[in-house]
Each structure stands twice: as C-alpha cells, then as structure tokens.
Design an enzyme around this catalytic site. Structure first.
Site, short mmCIF file in Angstrom:
data_model
loop_
_atom_site.label_atom_id
_atom_site.label_comp_id
_atom_site.label_asym_id
_atom_site.label_seq_id
_atom_site.Cartn_x
_atom_site.Cartn_y
_atom_site.Cartn_z
N HIS A 271 -2.20 -23.58 23.93
CA HIS A 271 -3.16 -24.68 24.02
C HIS A 271 -3.63 -25.15 22.64
O HIS A 271 -4.52 -25.99 22.53
CB HIS A 271 -4.36 -24.21 24.86
CG HIS A 271 -5.25 -25.31 25.32
ND1 HIS A 271 -6.60 -25.36 25.00
CD2 HIS A 271 -5.02 -26.39 26.10
CE1 HIS A 271 -7.14 -26.43 25.55
NE2 HIS A 271 -6.22 -27.06 26.23
N ASP B 256 -28.09 -24.70 15.34
CA ASP B 256 -29.19 -24.96 14.39
C ASP B 256 -28.82 -25.97 13.31
O ASP B 256 -29.39 -25.93 12.21
CB ASP B 256 -29.66 -23.65 13.75
CG ASP B 256 -30.25 -22.68 14.75
OD1 ASP B 256 -30.71 -23.14 15.81
OD2 ASP B 256 -30.23 -21.46 14.48
N ASP C 67 2.17 -30.01 3.80
CA ASP C 67 2.34 -29.45 2.44
C ASP C 67 1.44 -28.23 2.21
O ASP C 67 1.13 -27.90 1.05
CB ASP C 67 2.06 -30.50 1.36
CG ASP C 67 3.11 -31.60 1.33
OD1 ASP C 67 4.21 -31.37 1.87
OD2 ASP C 67 2.82 -32.68 0.79
N LYS D 12 -14.21 -30.18 22.09
CA LYS D 12 -14.77 -28.83 22.25
C LYS D 12 -15.54 -28.48 20.98
O LYS D 12 -14.95 -28.27 19.92
CB LYS D 12 -13.65 -27.79 22.47
CG LYS D 12 -12.70 -28.10 23.65
CD LYS D 12 -11.47 -28.81 23.18
CE LYS D 12 -10.31 -28.84 24.15
NZ LYS D 12 -10.50 -29.09 25.52
N HIS E 216 -13.29 -34.68 26.01
CA HIS E 216 -12.37 -33.56 25.80
C HIS E 216 -12.69 -32.77 24.53
O HIS E 216 -12.07 -31.75 24.26
CB HIS E 216 -10.94 -34.12 25.74
CG HIS E 216 -9.86 -33.11 25.91
ND1 HIS E 216 -8.91 -32.86 24.95
CD2 HIS E 216 -9.59 -32.26 26.93
CE1 HIS E 216 -8.09 -31.93 25.38
NE2 HIS E 216 -8.47 -31.54 26.57
N LYS F 286 -3.89 -26.91 18.88
CA LYS F 286 -3.61 -28.20 18.25
C LYS F 286 -3.73 -28.00 16.74
O LYS F 286 -4.84 -27.85 16.21
CB LYS F 286 -4.59 -29.29 18.70
CG LYS F 286 -4.40 -29.76 20.15
CD LYS F 286 -5.22 -28.96 21.11
CE LYS F 286 -5.11 -29.50 22.53
NZ LYS F 286 -5.69 -28.56 23.52
#
Length: 476
Positions: free
Chosen positions: A218, A401, A225, A396, A394, A220
């Site tokens: 899952h 604080d 470079d 996350k 979507h 991403k």
C-alpha cells in the site's frame, strides 16, 4: 442421519479452526471474530479462515524476510553520521516518539531537510513529472495503484523519456491494486523503453493455497536521483477518472516533497521490498553528497505484515499519549483497534482537543457501517467528528500540538496496522506541522460536524447493523 452427519461436520470444522486460532495467539478481537464466524457459518467461516485468516506471505517470502532483517539493520547502522541527529534535543513528547520509532524499526532521526506540502493531485503530478524530467541518474517509484488515463499518461511519458536518455527507472506496482494497468499499453511502453517493472505480491488462484492474497503493498514512494522524494496518500491515478462509478466523488489527496537524506532512505526502504519480491540482493547505492537544503528533522517509518508486532500502531499510540493540547487526524477509513480507541478517548478526557475528519462516503459499505459503530464512543467524550462532503478524503495525516506530523499511507484501521506494507514520514518541524494543520482546516471548512443528539436519533436498525458489522471489524 443426514442431520447427525452435518452436525458432526459442523463440530469438526469448528473445533479444527478453533484449535488453529488458539495456536496462533491472535489478537483477542480477531480471534473472537473468527470464532463467531466459524460457529455461525462453519463451512464459509472455515474457508474464509483458510484464505485470509493468517498473515501468510509464503515460505519463500518469509525466508527472505528473515535473511534480510540483519542486512537492513547493518545498512541502517551505516547511515552517515553527518545526517543523524540525536533525539535528545527534541521536547519530551517528541523525543519519546522518535526513540520508539528508532527502537522499533532501526531508522534514526535525520536532519537537513526541506519539506513541501502538495495539497492537490494536479500540483503533485506536475511537480513529480518535472522532477522526473530533470532526473540524471535514477527514478525509483513504488505505488499501490497505477491507473492509466488523464495525467497518468503524462507521467508514463516522462518515465519513457527518462529511460530513453539513460536514466535507470525502477517501478514497483502492487499486483492487485494495479491489476488493470498490467494489461495496458502504458505498461508495455514502459518496458519497451527499458524501465524495470516489478509486480509485487502477484495474485493468482494457485497462490491462494499458500499465501494470503489480501496482504498488499500500500506504499506510495517516488525517489529521484536519491535526492528528492515523495510520499503521502496519492496513487498514480487521475481522480477525474478513477473510480468515478463508486458514487463517492473524486479522491482528495496530499503528498510531501522531500529534499534531503530521507530521500535516499526511502529508496532503500523500497529496495528492501524489491529484494523480498525478486530475491535480489539488498544493496542500496551509497548516499549522494547532499548540501544541507533545510532545517527539518524527519524519520522514515516503514511497516508491514512480515513482523509479529504492530509497530505502526505503537507509534500512533505513543503520539496520541504525547499530545498536550490538540490532535487532528484525517483518514478515509476509521476502524480503530481497541488500544487506539482508548488512547483517543483518554486524550479527550484529559482535556486534549481531538478532531477526526473522515469522508461522509467511502467506497466500502461494510467499512462505512463498521466505522459508524465507533462514533458514539468518540462523541460522548467530546471528540469532534467531521464528515468531509466534497469527495473521498484520502489524505492520511496526524498533527500533534502543531509541532509533530505523521504523514503517509497508513489508514486508521487494522488492515493498515496488520496486513499492508505501509510507510510514514514523521516530521518534527513546526513549520510543516502548521502547514499540514492549515490543510486540515481547509478540510474542516468543507465538512459537517456530527452531533451526539442527532446521532442518537438514528434508526435502531442502523445501530444494530453497525454494531453487528463492527463485531466483525477485525476481519475487514
């Protein structure tokens, strides 16, 4: 006679699966859910347990994982000391998070980064394509979903151009998440140009006998470079076209662009999964010489189903208990573990402002009902719950604080905690935290708050259905 035989089969299946569950020391919620399913529908329950009841990555994968772990630890110990920062300079709460992250995964706190929050899919893709077009030596990408069409075609064209001018291009795609893409002309074009495409966790009926097919990659990650990297919630999919028949609107995502040594670490994290999938040696190239690009301190926190410990859950719990004033969370799927639910409620009871922003509609009816079962528990202690109504939120993110940000691919559900390969960026940077909090505030402005009195007034049948589905939530 037939009834007696069926009763015997029922009892045999129930006992056999129960003994198997007890031998594995599953979490209490998961074990009870499986036992209930097997007792109610023994044949279906036993078959389901056989297919998805255990985190089976397969013998070959586990052998590779066991062999790989000491290699990764040795590599982590050789991260250049000039980039490593002692967590002792952080305040007490942040230090506890950093030390737990290092103790769990072995990756240290790193300094010298510049972080850029990208808050919409179009700007993310424009920046990523520009960086690929500027690549000189390597492009490394790992994404759960690749879906052709729209600006994804422009990204593929940029990868083809990079490959044709001699840049090493490596692309990891989850077999299930990118299933349609593997049959596309876009993939064929990448391979013709010389890009190395790795299918992660292949899905086929034969493998179902030996591995659990819903263990997915899952993550991403994009690294250019070994100097610039991206991570966050967005898949390689144009929201104008992706899942438009799901009835939830366009997916709303955010990514962070990272300049600094964490880019090299992210590539190494992805290379470790390449080694698990292909059996190749884990041999990340040495880090490039990097000028100090900024003052942000970050940690990379990968997680996955190959270990027995839910490290990402422990990280989130530590962050929640470290909060003094405010916790703001965004997640598309909220089916928390009991420890996380207790931690959030405890934070609110001790006076911490807790805000949870979730989409009003998600692309899974079962998840929607299971998530709703927790709402009363949260509202009753003063937690603010906002339903985002402008698409499927979507992103996350967790901001503590306005000082610490946890940002990446992890949903607040047991699937992310136990079953998926995930990656998180922990940023100890007030400027980035304020930027992320500002984005969360924009989500708040596009959301409607839930009220406890109105929630109590919902139909009794919905309450029963939500509680019934929530009982099975460890299996979702």
């Amino acid at each position: 006679m037939v009834f007696s035989f069926l009763s015997f089969v029922h009892l045999t299946l129930a006992v056999a699966v129960s003994l198997r569950i007890f031998s594995r020391r599953s979490s209490r919620g998961s074990a009870l859910a499986w036992l209930l399913l097997v007792l109610l529908v023994p044949a279906v329950g036993a078959l389901a347990y056989l297919l998805i009841g255990e985190r089976r990555l397969g013998k070959t994968w586990m052998q590779r994982a066991i062999a790989l772990q000491p290699q990764i630890l040795r590599w982590a110990q050789r991260i250049p000391a000039t980039t490593v920062v002692s967590p002792g300079f952080l305040d007490r709460g942040a230090e506890s998070i950093s030390r737990l992250a290092t103790g769990s995964i072995g990756l240290p706190l790193l300094g010298g980064h510049r972080l850029q929050l990208l808050a919409d899919s179009a700007s993310i893709m424009r920046a990523l394509i520009a960086d690929i077009d500027a690549a000189r030596t390597s492009v490394h990408m790992e994404f759960y979903i690749w879906s052709a069409g729209g600006f994804v075609d422009e990204l593929v064209a940029a990868l083809v151009r990079a490959s044709e001018r001699g840049v090493s291009c490596n692309v990891l795609m989850d077999s299930l998440g990118s299933r349609a893409f593997f049959r596309s002309e876009a993939l064929a074009g990448l391979r013709r140009a010389g890009a190395n495409v790795v299918e992660v966790l292949p899905v086929n009926p034969l493998r179902a006998l030996f591995v659990r097919l819903d263990l997915r990659d899952h993550r991403k990650i994009a690294v250019i470079d070994r100097r610039v990297a991206y991570t966050g919630s967005m898949n390689i999919a144009d929201p104008r076209f992706f899942k438009q028949d799901a009835g939830v609107g366009e997916w709303v995502d955010a990514m962070v662009r990272i300049e600094g040594p964490a880019a090299w670490v992210l590539e190494a994290v992805s290379l470790s999964l390449t080694a698990l999938q292909t059996g190749a040696d884990f041999a990340p190239p040495p880090p490039p010489e990097l000028p100090r690009t900024g003052d942000s301190h970050v940690q990379i926190f990968p997680s996955g189903p190959q270990g027995a410990t839910r490290h990402i859950e422990a990280l989130l719990l530590t962050a929640v208990y470290a909060a003094r004033r405010e916790i703001v969370l965004t997640t598309p799927y909220f089916i928390p573990s009991e420890p996380l639910l207790t931690a959030l409620r405890s934070a609110a009871i001790r006076g911490v402002r807790v805000i949870l922003i979730v989409p009003a509609k998600v692309d899974s009816l079962l998840v929607r009902y299971a998530s709703n079962a927790y709402i009363e528990d949260l509202l009753s202690v003063g937690i603010t719950i906002l339903h985002f109504g402008d698409g499927l939120l979507h992103t996350k993110s967790m901001v503590i604080d306005e000082q610490i940000t946890i940002f990446g691919t992890v949903n607040l559900d047991l699937r992310s905690f136990e079953l998926n390969f995930e990656v998180s960026l922990i940023a100890y940077d007030q400027v980035f935290a304020v930027q992320t909090r500002r984005l969360q505030s924009e989500y708040e402005a596009r959301s409607l708050p839930l009220q406890l009195a109105q929630w109590h007034a919902r139909p009794q049948w919905r309450r029963l259905l939500e509680n019934a589905v929530q009982t099975m939530s460890p299996l979702l």
